[in-house]
Design a protein around this motif. Structure first.
Motif, PDB file in Angstrom:
ATOM      1  N   PRO A 255     -56.950 -51.350 -15.938  1.00 14.78           N
ATOM      2  CA  PRO A 255     -58.238 -50.698 -15.719  1.00 14.78           C
ATOM      3  C   PRO A 255     -58.100 -49.971 -14.323  1.00 14.78           C
ATOM      4  CG  PRO A 255     -58.313 -52.977 -16.283  1.00 14.78           C
ATOM      5  CD  PRO A 255     -57.317 -53.051 -16.094  1.00 14.78           C
ATOM      6  N   ILE A 256     -58.510 -48.794 -14.672  1.00 14.35           N
ATOM      7  CA  ILE A 256     -58.817 -47.626 -14.075  1.00 14.35           C
ATOM      8  C   ILE A 256     -60.081 -48.221 -12.909  1.00 14.35           C
ATOM      9  CG2 ILE A 256     -58.582 -45.518 -13.142  1.00 14.35           C
ATOM     10  CD1 ILE A 256     -57.383 -44.225 -15.693  1.00 14.35           C
ATOM     11  N   TYR A 257     -59.310 -47.970 -11.763  1.00  9.59           N
ATOM     12  CA  TYR A 257     -60.782 -48.094 -10.627  1.00  9.59           C
ATOM     13  C   TYR A 257     -61.184 -46.826  -9.758  1.00  9.59           C
ATOM     14  CZ  TYR A 257     -60.897 -52.728 -13.157  1.00  9.59           C
ATOM     15  OH  TYR A 257     -60.304 -54.637 -13.594  1.00  9.59           O
ATOM     16  N   SER A 258     -59.447 -46.210  -9.405  1.00 11.93           N
ATOM     17  CA  SER A 258     -59.473 -45.301  -8.257  1.00 11.93           C
ATOM     18  C   SER A 258     -59.824 -44.228  -8.480  1.00 11.93           C
ATOM     19  CB  SER A 258     -57.667 -45.833  -7.970  1.00 11.93           C
ATOM     20  OG  SER A 258     -57.122 -45.415  -8.890  1.00 11.93           O
ATOM     21  N   ARG A 259     -59.393 -43.997  -9.626  1.00 15.34           N
ATOM     22  CA  ARG A 259     -60.272 -42.555  -9.810  1.00 15.34           C
ATOM     23  C   ARG A 259     -61.600 -42.286 -10.601  1.00 15.34           C
ATOM     24  NH1 ARG A 259     -57.005 -41.367 -13.472  1.00 15.34           N
ATOM     25  NH2 ARG A 259     -57.258 -40.867 -14.947  1.00 15.34           N
ATOM     26  N   ASP A 283     -57.195 -49.071  -4.947  1.00 10.57           N
ATOM     27  CA  ASP A 283     -56.019 -49.778  -5.994  1.00 10.57           C
ATOM     28  C   ASP A 283     -56.065 -50.124  -7.039  1.00 10.57           C
ATOM     29  OD1 ASP A 283     -52.970 -48.908  -5.845  1.00 10.57           O
ATOM     30  OD2 ASP A 283     -53.682 -50.849  -5.314  1.00 10.57           O
ATOM     31  N   ASP A 284     -55.924 -49.593  -8.370  1.00  8.39           N
ATOM     32  CA  ASP A 284     -56.246 -49.831  -9.157  1.00  8.39           C
ATOM     33  C   ASP A 284     -55.310 -51.791  -9.427  1.00  8.39           C
ATOM     34  OD1 ASP A 284     -57.014 -47.607 -10.913  1.00  8.39           O
ATOM     35  OD2 ASP A 284     -55.489 -46.945 -11.557  1.00  8.39           O
ATOM     36  N   LYS A 285     -54.300 -51.171  -8.953  1.00  6.44           N
ATOM     37  CA  LYS A 285     -53.629 -53.399  -9.151  1.00  6.44           C
ATOM     38  C   LYS A 285     -55.027 -53.856  -7.807  1.00  6.44           C
ATOM     39  CE  LYS A 285     -48.642 -51.414  -9.831  1.00  6.44           C
ATOM     40  NZ  LYS A 285     -47.223 -51.644  -9.542  1.00  6.44           N
ATOM     41  N   ILE A 286     -54.903 -54.105  -6.474  1.00  7.03           N
ATOM     42  CA  ILE A 286     -55.800 -54.392  -5.844  1.00  7.03           C
ATOM     43  C   ILE A 286     -56.970 -54.968  -5.774  1.00  7.03           C
ATOM     44  CG2 ILE A 286     -56.215 -54.244  -3.424  1.00  7.03           C
ATOM     45  CD1 ILE A 286     -54.373 -53.016  -2.438  1.00  7.03           C
ATOM     46  N   SER A 401     -48.576 -60.888  -5.351  1.00  5.79           N
ATOM     47  CA  SER A 401     -47.388 -59.924  -5.327  1.00  5.79           C
ATOM     48  C   SER A 401     -47.352 -58.584  -6.044  1.00  5.79           C
ATOM     49  CB  SER A 401     -45.918 -60.847  -5.974  1.00  5.79           C
ATOM     50  OG  SER A 401     -45.374 -61.575  -5.351  1.00  5.79           O
ATOM     51  N   PHE A 402     -48.109 -58.487  -7.502  1.00  6.03           N
ATOM     52  CA  PHE A 402     -48.346 -57.332  -8.095  1.00  6.03           C
ATOM     53  C   PHE A 402     -49.504 -56.113  -7.513  1.00  6.03           C
ATOM     54  CE2 PHE A 402     -51.403 -55.019 -11.619  1.00  6.03           C
ATOM     55  CZ  PHE A 402     -50.611 -54.493 -12.195  1.00  6.03           C
ATOM     56  N   ALA A 417     -58.848 -57.046  -1.405  1.00  6.48           N
ATOM     57  CA  ALA A 417     -59.317 -57.083  -2.527  1.00  6.48           C
ATOM     58  C   ALA A 417     -60.329 -57.129  -2.955  1.00  6.48           C
ATOM     59  CB  ALA A 417     -58.212 -58.358  -3.670  1.00  6.48           C
ATOM     60  N   LEU A 418     -61.662 -58.006  -3.096  1.00  6.23           N
ATOM     61  CA  LEU A 418     -62.446 -58.341  -2.990  1.00  6.23           C
ATOM     62  C   LEU A 418     -64.155 -56.850  -2.342  1.00  6.23           C
ATOM     63  CD1 LEU A 418     -63.696 -61.701  -2.574  1.00  6.23           C
ATOM     64  CD2 LEU A 418     -63.943 -61.026  -4.466  1.00  6.23           C
ATOM     65  N   ALA A 419     -63.305 -56.268  -1.015  1.00  3.26           N
ATOM     66  CA  ALA A 419     -63.724 -55.235  -1.662  1.00  3.26           C
ATOM     67  C   ALA A 419     -63.548 -53.828  -1.762  1.00  3.26           C
ATOM     68  CB  ALA A 419     -63.997 -54.617   0.151  1.00  3.26           C
ATOM     69  N   GLN A 420     -62.307 -53.742  -2.137  1.00  2.00           N
ATOM     70  CA  GLN A 420     -62.145 -52.213  -3.403  1.00  2.00           C
ATOM     71  C   GLN A 420     -62.814 -52.856  -4.398  1.00  2.00           C
ATOM     72  OE1 GLN A 420     -58.135 -51.437  -3.406  1.00  2.00           O
ATOM     73  NE2 GLN A 420     -57.603 -51.968  -1.537  1.00  2.00           N
ATOM     74  N   PHE A 421     -62.731 -54.533  -5.397  1.00  2.00           N
ATOM     75  CA  PHE A 421     -63.062 -54.161  -6.599  1.00  2.00           C
ATOM     76  C   PHE A 421     -64.680 -53.775  -6.241  1.00  2.00           C
ATOM     77  CE2 PHE A 421     -65.832 -57.052  -9.666  1.00  2.00           C
ATOM     78  CZ  PHE A 421     -65.467 -56.641 -10.626  1.00  2.00           C
TER      79      PHE A 421
END
Length: 593
Positions: A255-259, A283-286, A401-402, A417-421
């Motif tokens: 899913p797109i989170y960054s844009r 970042d979408d992966k993070i 790793s991803f 990772a939690l902060a980015q989400f």
């Protein structure tokens, strides 16, 4: 150019008099009888053209995002029977076509309010003939709604489908505020909203066949749907087995989170309040890893609670209970769970009601190591014990790793990772947002926040006026602390006077989704918005930390609102509810078990 006679001359070097042509029934040869020759003395030969002529009498009838083209057959069908007709409607460089065996032909997926030039051609076994004379038509439909997006492609994923599309040519009566993609199988339809291509529809069943389409929305409503495409979701071949066993994450369709495609009023004045630190942009992966961490109950000591247990999506990422239940099922938190929408837009970025954490990243660790919430206190081994547990689960090394390129699991990476989400939880699709998008003007006084919104009722607009207008100008002054368009708290806000003599300085959540985040205040003492408005109207208590904006002379603020104005404020605040954020599958539970 060929005319309707469908012949062209070859052989002569100078013009010749008109001739008559006979087509032999046997032998397929042509004989000519001409009234003279060219200067060279060579005879001219007429050659039969095999494709049909152009259709005649074209009439265009506009419809809702469509044009119906009626026509008569061409004067000549060419050397074989006509097999099909093709219609073309063009605006600029874009052409939309349709085919059929007879008149009329309906050209669909057009944009209302846009003038198209349309024509028709006929085809037989030898190919397509010339197009008819063009006619102009403008689809009418529901004036003001957008046209249909153009669905370009549909890509299957693991329990998902990615819809890529081009926007409609015309947005209708106002800017497009969102797109809604829908995938249906039998009686079940799954929908998801987004602001740009692609939109990923999650929660589909692998192996089932889905019919998917999408439509565009502006403040006046939805336009017509795009064409429908079919897709069959399947497990990703690149997603590790353990990740696919425990989660719905698909490494091929993240899913797109960054844009985030945000309204125009999310400009520099709003992003000046963005608390994202250097080096941790979304970042979408993070953020995908953050989503798994947010919902995985295995982060608690006994696998009973997750971050999402106290921050529930359906409740604006808050908790409907006054105090949240800890991991042991018997203990409770000492404060009400804060809503997470728009936490990105609070500077300098302190978290918790008492602002004890300096950032979203550092905040993430504290519930995990709290003895009541998730249980990883020092006596239970602390954060290192949690890391050892996650390393033993297997799927986390693959997810890390991803996301980060190596399988290392650390407290810092978990916090990032939690902060980015959480920072991706931006609210911009409430009814207020939809209406404000139609009147926003960066150059107008107060960015036109004082304008009535066309999609709000008279009572809601009255409440909006009270909220946005200062106390000295006949309003309640709410926007002085709760800043539109994010409705996050002003960083210089102090105490709100809940208790007499208060010395603590509290932080509140954004008011977006405030209608579904009850109870209210740091201790959840108010069960309804009506009680909240009553408090600010006549219940504020003096104290050393009381904010100056809530003082009146030597005492606390007394607004003296009428019952109607108090009701209007409540009605307006409910227009800040963002149903899309509360239901968007990008932010939903990805755990299978």
């Amino acid at each position: 150019m060929l005319e309707r006679g469908m012949t062209e001359r070859v052989g002569g070097v100078s013009p010749v008099p008109p001739c008559r042509v006979w087509i032999a029934a046997i032998g397929c040869f042509l004989a000519t009888a001409c009234g003279g020759g060219g200067a060279s003395g060579a005879s001219d030969v007429a050659v039969q053209v095999n494709t049909p002529g152009a259709p005649l009498g074209l009439v265009a009838t506009p419809g809702n995002a469509s044009i119906s083209l009626s026509f008569n057959p061409p004067a000549s069908s060419g050397s074989s029977a006509i097999t099909s007709y093709s219609a073309f409607c063009t605006v600029g460089a874009a052409t939309v076509s349709a085919t059929g065996s007879s008149s009329p032909l309906d050209v669909q997926e057009l944009s209302n309010g846009v003038a198209y030039s349309c024509s028709v051609s006929a085809s037989n076994s030898f190919g397509a003939g010339p197009r008819s004379t063009g006619v102009s038509a403008t689809p009418l439909g529901t004036i003001g709604t957008p046209g249909a997006p153009t669905l370009v492609s549909l890509t299957p994923g693991n329990t998902s489908a990615a819809l890529r599309f081009d926007p409609p040519v015309a947005s209708g009566g106002g800017p497009i505020v969102r797109y809604v993609a829908a995938c249906g199988s039998g009686q079940v339809t799954t929908s998801v909203s987004g602001r740009s291509s692609p939109i990923i529809v999650l929660g589909l069943a692998n192996g089932a066949s889905y019919q998917c389409s999408l439509s565009a929305f502006n403040s006046l409503g939805s336009g017509p749907s795009s064409r429908t495409l079919s897709v069959v979701p399947n497990p990703s071949t690149s997603t590790p087995t353990r990740v696919a066993e425990f989660t719905t994450v698909d490494f091929d369709t993240v899913p797109i989170y960054s844009r985030l495609e945000l309204p125009a009023y999310f400009d520099g004045t709003v992003f000046a309040l963005d608390n994202t630190p250097p080096g941790n942009s979304v970042d979408d992966k993070i953020a995908t890893l953050g989503r798994v961490l947010f919902y995985d109950k295995r982060l608690s000591r006994d696998d009973t609670v997750a971050c999402a247990s106290c921050h529930q999506q359906a409740n604006g990422f808050s908790d409907p209970r006054r105090f949240s239940v800890g991991f042991d099922g018997a203990s409770f938190t000492s404060a009400h769970s804060m809503a997470l929408g728009n936490i990105r837009f609070y500077r300098p970025g302190e978290m918790f009601w008492d602002r004890r954490s300096s950032s979203v990243e550092s905040q993430a660790s504290q519930p995990i190591t709290n003895a009541i919430e998730m249980g990883w206190s020092e006596t239970a081994g602390g954060f290192s014990a949690l890391i050892a547990k996650l390393e033993g689960l297997g799927y986390y090394s693959e997810l890390f790793s991803f996301a980060f390129g190596t399988p290392v699991i650390s407290e810092v990476r978990i916090g990032r990772a939690l902060a980015q989400f959480e920072r991706s939880l931006v609210s911009s699709s409430s009814r207020w947002d939809t209406g404000y998008a139609t009147v926003f003007d960066a150059a107008a006084p107060n960015r036109n926040l004082g304008a009535d919104l066309p999609n709000l009722t008279a009572e809601e607009n009255r409440g909006r006026q009270l909220f946005m207008t200062g106390r000295g100008q006949g309003g309640a002054g709410c926007a002085a602390c709760h800043l539109p368009p994010t409705f996050s708290l002003a960083a210089n806000s102090l105490s709100n006077g809940l208790d007499a003599g208060e010395t603590r300085i509290f932080k509140s959540s954004s008011l977006k989704n405030v209608g579904i985040t009850a109870p209210y205040m740091h201790d959840g003492r108010f069960e309804s918005l009506e009680q909240v408005v009553d408090f600010y109207d006549r219940g504020i208590r003096l104290g050393p930390a009381l904010d100056n904006r809530l003082r009146q002379g030597n005492g606390a603020q007394q607004l003296g609102l009428s019952p109607g104005d108090r009701a209007a404020l409540v009605a307006f605040m409910k227009t800040l509810d963002d149903v899309e954020l509360a239901s968007d599958l990008r932010y939903s539970n990805p755990m299978k078990k």
